[in-house]
Design an enzyme around this catalytic site. Structure first.
Site, mmCIF file in Angstrom:
data_model
loop_
_atom_site.group_PDB
_atom_site.id
_atom_site.type_symbol
_atom_site.label_atom_id
_atom_site.label_comp_id
_atom_site.label_asym_id
_atom_site.label_seq_id
_atom_site.Cartn_x
_atom_site.Cartn_y
_atom_site.Cartn_z
ATOM 1 N N HIS A 133 -10.378 5.644 0.782
ATOM 2 C CA HIS A 133 -9.312 4.649 1.007
ATOM 3 C C HIS A 133 -9.156 4.457 2.524
ATOM 4 C CE1 HIS A 133 -6.085 2.049 0.287
ATOM 5 N NE2 HIS A 133 -5.140 2.877 -0.116
ATOM 6 N N GLN A 136 -6.046 2.660 4.379
ATOM 7 C CA GLN A 136 -4.817 3.452 4.473
ATOM 8 C C GLN A 136 -4.902 4.437 5.636
ATOM 9 O OE1 GLN A 136 -1.816 3.329 2.479
ATOM 10 N NE2 GLN A 136 -1.210 4.443 4.312
ATOM 11 N N ASP A 216 -0.555 13.299 -1.419
ATOM 12 C CA ASP A 216 -0.776 12.107 -2.244
ATOM 13 C C ASP A 216 -0.482 12.508 -3.692
ATOM 14 O OD1 ASP A 216 -1.593 9.608 -3.159
ATOM 15 O OD2 ASP A 216 -3.739 9.939 -2.848
ATOM 16 N N CYS A 256 0.576 8.069 1.448
ATOM 17 C CA CYS A 256 0.126 6.673 1.369
ATOM 18 C C CYS A 256 1.006 5.816 0.471
ATOM 19 C CB CYS A 256 -1.330 6.615 0.915
ATOM 20 S SG CYS A 256 -1.599 7.234 -0.765
ATOM 21 N N ARG A 284 0.115 -0.924 7.548
ATOM 22 C CA ARG A 284 -1.028 -1.510 6.846
ATOM 23 C C ARG A 284 -1.232 -2.945 7.321
ATOM 24 N NH1 ARG A 284 -2.591 0.639 1.881
ATOM 25 N NH2 ARG A 284 -4.290 -0.850 2.079
HETATM 26 N N1 NVA Z 1 -5.065 8.495 -4.584
HETATM 27 C C1 NVA Z 1 -4.280 7.369 -5.013
HETATM 28 C C2 NVA Z 1 -3.977 6.470 -3.872
HETATM 29 C C3 NVA Z 1 -3.126 5.274 -4.200
HETATM 30 C C4 NVA Z 1 -2.904 4.375 -3.032
HETATM 31 C C5 NVA Z 1 -5.029 6.615 -6.102
HETATM 32 O O1 NVA Z 1 -6.243 6.435 -5.975
HETATM 33 O O2 NVA Z 1 -4.401 6.203 -7.078
HETATM 34 N N1 CP Z 2 -1.155 2.958 -0.392
HETATM 35 C C1 CP Z 2 -1.648 1.951 -1.143
HETATM 36 O O1 CP Z 2 -2.837 1.611 -1.051
HETATM 37 O O2 CP Z 2 -0.753 1.376 -1.964
HETATM 38 P P1 CP Z 2 -1.014 0.295 -3.111
HETATM 39 O O3 CP Z 2 -1.723 1.020 -4.233
HETATM 40 O O4 CP Z 2 0.348 -0.168 -3.499
HETATM 41 O O5 CP Z 2 -1.875 -0.802 -2.568
#
Ligand code: NVA
Ligand code: CP
Length: 299
Positions: A133, A136, A216, A256, A284
């Site tokens: 990600h 982020q 997270d 995040c 962001r």
């Molecule tokens: N680790 C989480 C991050 C969400 C922004 C996911 O992948 O759902």
């Molecule tokens: N942190 C993040 O990527 O949030 P969303 O899943 O809301 O985009």
């Protein structure tokens, strides 16, 4: 004549100097926005956004970034586009490359994103995969730089799942030169590593003397079936005030979002003085404006 297209699939697709450049530009754009100025740096540019998973921050920040810079973002949910009816990423990438200036993709396997990148002739931006990600973590770095300056030589504690965010922190550690101690329950460690990365099963060990504590959710998108089991496995990894007290007195807390209060973080910590989660989320917008400008206008 074909030119090499720059993609942003992982944080380390950028060099350290490029990350710093993007952060400095983001700070500049954020300051002019605060003064009521909007610069049309992406005038008449179009960003296509493919979402195969839910989103609040990623969708809104990319869409607002395009709007505020004079461009436009087009939202494509997998269920309503031809992706749902089997049109493959390699075709979608080539079609959207004919019509837009960049494509953001949020999907499951990272390999799907690599396929988009292989076939696209415009930049592909990772809006989250199961493995990484980077957008982020770019915003997290911006937040750190704004509040504390360079992150080189600092100690960052990652507490919880060895997931996509954790992997992007590993990339950041290698790129930016900070110590990263990852505390995950056994069986939930990431396979990735790095020169300044250490793994432990002890949350206390990770947080002791840390400058930044990050966590997270315990079950990421796509892991809903495991959520109940993970609740018990990850219980000792909750970031609460007692754990935070082991970090440096001026340590910051990042997440995040979305966050689950009472699971990976307590209400006291996320709403407490160390927490910078709202600035982190807001960043962001600014980080991605600078990223889009870098990928679309300068590469
Ligand atoms: N680790 C989480 C991050 C969400 C922004 C996911 O992948 O759902
Ligand atoms: N942190 C993040 O990527 O949030 P969303 O899943 O809301 O985009």
């Amino acid at each position: 004549m074909s030119k090499l297209t720059r993609h942003f699939l992982r944080l380390d697709d950028l060099s350290r100097d490029e990350v710093v450049l993007i952060i400095e530009r983001a700070i500049e754009l954020k300051a002019s926005r605060a003064n009521g100025q909007r610069s049309s740096i992406l005038e008449n540019k179009t960003l296509a956004m493919i979402f195969e998973k839910s989103s609040t921050r990623t969708r809104v920040s990319f869409e607002a970034a395009m709007t505020e810079t004079g461009g436009k973002a087009i939202f494509l949910s997998s269920s309503e586009s031809q992706l749902a009816r089997g049109e493959p990423p390699e075709d979608t990438a080539r079609v959207l490359s004919e019509m837009t200036d960049a494509i953001m993709v949020r999907t499951f396997e990272h390999e799907i994103l690599n396929t988009y990148a292989e076939y696209a002739s415009v930049p592909i931006i990772n809006g989250l995969t199961n493995d990484f990600h980077p957008c982020q973590v770019l915003a997290d770095l911006l937040t750190w730089f704004e509040l504390r300056g360079d992150i080189e030589g600092k100690k960052v504690a990652w507490v919880g799942d060895g997931n996509n965010m954790c992997n992007s922190y590993i990339n950041a550690s290698t790129l930016m030169g900070f110590e990263l101690v990852i505390a995950s329950p056994s069986g939930y460690e990431t396979e990735l590593g790095g020169e300044w990365v250490r793994k432990t099963t002890s949350a206390k060990d990770a947080v002791e003397g840390a400058d930044l504590v990050v966590t997270d959710v315990w079950a990421s998108m796509g892991q809903e079936d495991e959520a109940e089991h993970r609740q018990s496995v990850f219980k000792p990894y909750q970031v609460d005030e007692k754990l935070m007290s082991l970090a440096r007195a001026d340590a910051l807390f990042m997440h995040c979002l979305p966050a689950h209060r009472g699971e990976e973080v307590t209400k006291q910590v996320i709403e407490g003085n160390s927490s910078v989660v709202w600035a982190e989320a807001g960043n962001r917008l600014h980080a991605q404006k600078a990223l889009l400008e870098f990928l679309i206008n300068y590469n």
